[in-house]
Design a protein around this motif. Structure first.
Motif, short mmCIF file in Angstrom:
data_model
loop_
_atom_site.label_atom_id
_atom_site.label_comp_id
_atom_site.label_asym_id
_atom_site.label_seq_id
_atom_site.Cartn_x
_atom_site.Cartn_y
_atom_site.Cartn_z
N HIS A 1 0.83 -1.20 0.00
CA HIS A 1 0.00 0.00 0.00
C HIS A 1 0.87 1.25 0.00
N GLU B 1 -7.32 4.58 6.92
CA GLU B 1 -6.33 3.68 7.50
C GLU B 1 -6.99 2.42 8.07
N ALA B 2 -8.11 2.59 8.75
CA ALA B 2 -8.83 1.44 9.30
C ALA B 2 -9.38 0.55 8.19
N ASN C 1 -6.56 -1.56 6.83
CA ASN C 1 -6.22 -2.61 7.78
C ASN C 1 -7.25 -3.73 7.78
N ASP D 1 -6.79 -5.88 4.71
CA ASP D 1 -5.65 -6.79 4.86
C ASP D 1 -5.95 -7.95 5.80
N GLN D 2 -6.73 -7.71 6.84
CA GLN D 2 -7.04 -8.76 7.81
C GLN D 2 -7.97 -9.81 7.23
#
Length: 53
Positions: free
Chosen positions: A3, A40-41, A44, A47-48
């Motif tokens: 990213h 940003e969240a 994330n 990705d999780q």
């Protein structure tokens, strides 16, 4: 996942946020901070929960 572009955009966003805080534009700074934290969240979370290959 890589990213790099997102990291650069968020870095610029946070530099603008710092400028707003220094110029006492508190409401604009709060909106920018909220927007940056949401991006940003979201990255994330992506990705999780993406499937591993």
């Amino acid at each position: 996942m890589n990213h790099k572009s997102s990291a650069v955009i968020l870095f610029i966003l946070y530099l603008i946020l710092l400028g707003c805080m220094l110029a006492h534009q508190d409401m604009l700074a709060m909106w920018l901070m909220t927007f940056g934290m949401l991006i940003e969240a979201s990255i994330n979370l992506y990705d999780q929960f993406k499937t591993k290959k």
